[in-house]
Design a protein around this motif. Structure first.
Motif, PDB file in Angstrom:
ATOM      1  N   ASP A   2       0.798  -1.219   0.000  1.00  0.00           N
ATOM      2  CA  ASP A   2       0.000   0.000   0.000  1.00  0.00           C
ATOM      3  C   ASP A   2       0.833   1.272   0.000  1.00  0.00           C
ATOM      4  N   GLU A  34      -9.055  -3.445  -3.961  1.00  0.00           N
ATOM      5  CA  GLU A  34      -9.882  -4.504  -3.404  1.00  0.00           C
ATOM      6  C   GLU A  34     -11.342  -4.178  -3.652  1.00  0.00           C
ATOM      7  N   LEU A  36     -15.101  -4.332  -2.757  1.00  0.00           N
ATOM      8  CA  LEU A  36     -16.048  -4.574  -1.671  1.00  0.00           C
ATOM      9  C   LEU A  36     -17.485  -4.598  -2.173  1.00  0.00           C
ATOM     10  N   GLY A  67     -16.993   0.165   6.366  1.00  0.00           N
ATOM     11  CA  GLY A  67     -16.359  -0.952   5.678  1.00  0.00           C
ATOM     12  C   GLY A  67     -15.095  -0.549   4.939  1.00  0.00           C
ATOM     13  N   ILE A  68     -15.147   0.597   4.284  1.00  0.00           N
ATOM     14  CA  ILE A  68     -13.989   1.081   3.531  1.00  0.00           C
ATOM     15  C   ILE A  68     -12.850   1.456   4.479  1.00  0.00           C
ATOM     16  N   GLU A  70     -12.318   0.573   7.639  1.00  0.00           N
ATOM     17  CA  GLU A  70     -11.761  -0.579   8.356  1.00  0.00           C
ATOM     18  C   GLU A  70     -10.787  -1.354   7.486  1.00  0.00           C
ATOM     19  N   ARG A  71     -11.146  -1.573   6.239  1.00  0.00           N
ATOM     20  CA  ARG A  71     -10.259  -2.335   5.343  1.00  0.00           C
ATOM     21  C   ARG A  71      -8.982  -1.566   5.066  1.00  0.00           C
ATOM     22  N   MET A  72      -9.084  -0.270   4.873  1.00  0.00           N
ATOM     23  CA  MET A  72      -7.897   0.547   4.645  1.00  0.00           C
ATOM     24  C   MET A  72      -6.989   0.535   5.872  1.00  0.00           C
ATOM     25  N   GLU A  74      -6.743  -1.882   8.062  1.00  0.00           N
ATOM     26  CA  GLU A  74      -6.105  -3.197   8.124  1.00  0.00           C
ATOM     27  C   GLU A  74      -4.903  -3.288   7.194  1.00  0.00           C
ATOM     28  N   LYS A  75      -4.941  -2.518   6.115  1.00  0.00           N
ATOM     29  CA  LYS A  75      -3.842  -2.508   5.143  1.00  0.00           C
ATOM     30  C   LYS A  75      -2.736  -1.522   5.523  1.00  0.00           C
TER      31      LYS A  75
END
Length: 254
Positions: A2, A34, A36, A67-68, A70-72, A74-75
């Motif tokens: 990333d 990614e 979603l 959702g967006i 949280e995923r970002m 995590e990355k």
């Protein structure tokens, strides 16, 4: 993958024989974005542009934004800007992720991370009513690692207020001039400083301002050299562009 440092580390591992070219290719193939279903998160944005993807919150549900973000997170993305969100959405997101919510510009910064401010960007407003747009610009620039100085309520109705801050303006690498009404502030600032000026028209004003159109046209027709214009109320765009200008020397050195 990333950010550019991750890619450089991967390439070093390939050069050292720790990772096979095939596995490296697989990682790079999987990295760009990614899906979603309701959003395709661009994880290579920071590699290409030096900052994580920004989430435009208006029109998205709190659940989608969650959702967006949280995923970002995590990355490994940090200082994720979420623009144009309500206090209610900010409160909702704070239950799941660390976020600094700023009420005046309706902007949240998820997974906030302190960054040393580089250079100097000055954000000036014609009036106090322009602060929501100005704060969006200032916070955007700060989240991207810039030092920002605010000079508010220095419009042309009382020009002495602006001139009393001339030393601050002249030390800037870039000035963001935010104004509604007739939008004259940008031209005045543009005629005083030797750095780029980003003019931001706001929708502040009475009926004949046409929701910021009169300020936009005034700024587009400015006779001051070195003055560019973003869209009406686009504080984020101004802050992002100012960051690019302010950090140009540092980018070249890296």
């Amino acid at each position: 993958m990333d950010n550019k440092h991750d890619i450089l580390e991967l390439l070093r591992q390939v050069a050292d024989g720790k990772v096979s070219p095939e596995n490296a290719m697989l990682e790079l193939k999987e990295a760009p974005f990614e899906d979603l279903a309701y959003a395709k998160i661009d994880f290579h944005r920071s590699v290409r542009q030096g900052a994580a993807e920004v989430i435009y919150g208006e029109g998205k549900t709190p659940e989608q934004i969650k959702g967006i973000v949280e995923r970002m997170g995590e990355k490994g993305c940090r200082n994720i800007l979420v623009t144009r969100i309500s206090q209610e959405t900010g409160d909702y997101l704070s239950r799941f992720v660390p976020i600094d919510y700023h009420k005046i510009p309706r902007l949240g910064i998820a997974f906030p991370e302190a960054r040393p401010g580089r250079g100097n960007i000055v954000v000036a407003t014609g009036g106090t009513s322009d602060m929501p747009v100005a704060e969006e610009a200032a916070l955007t620039a700060e989240a991207m690692g810039n030092h920002v100085t605010r000079v508010y309520d220095v419009g042309v109705a009382g020009l002495h207020r602006l001139l009393s801050n001339l030393d601050i303006l002249m030390q800037a690498r870039c000035v963001i001039a935010v104004a509604g009404m007739e939008g004259a502030l940008a031209s005045v600032v543009g005629g005083l400083v030797d750095c780029p000026v980003i003019a931001v028209p706001t929708s502040v004003g009475y009926g004949a301002s046409f929701g910021g159109l009169s300020a936009l046209l005034s700024m587009l027709n400015s006779c001051a050299s070195g003055c560019s214009v973003v869209n009406i109320d686009n504080g984020f765009g101004a802050g992002y562009l100012a960051s690019r200008i302010n950090q140009m020397e540092g980018i070249k050195e890296e």
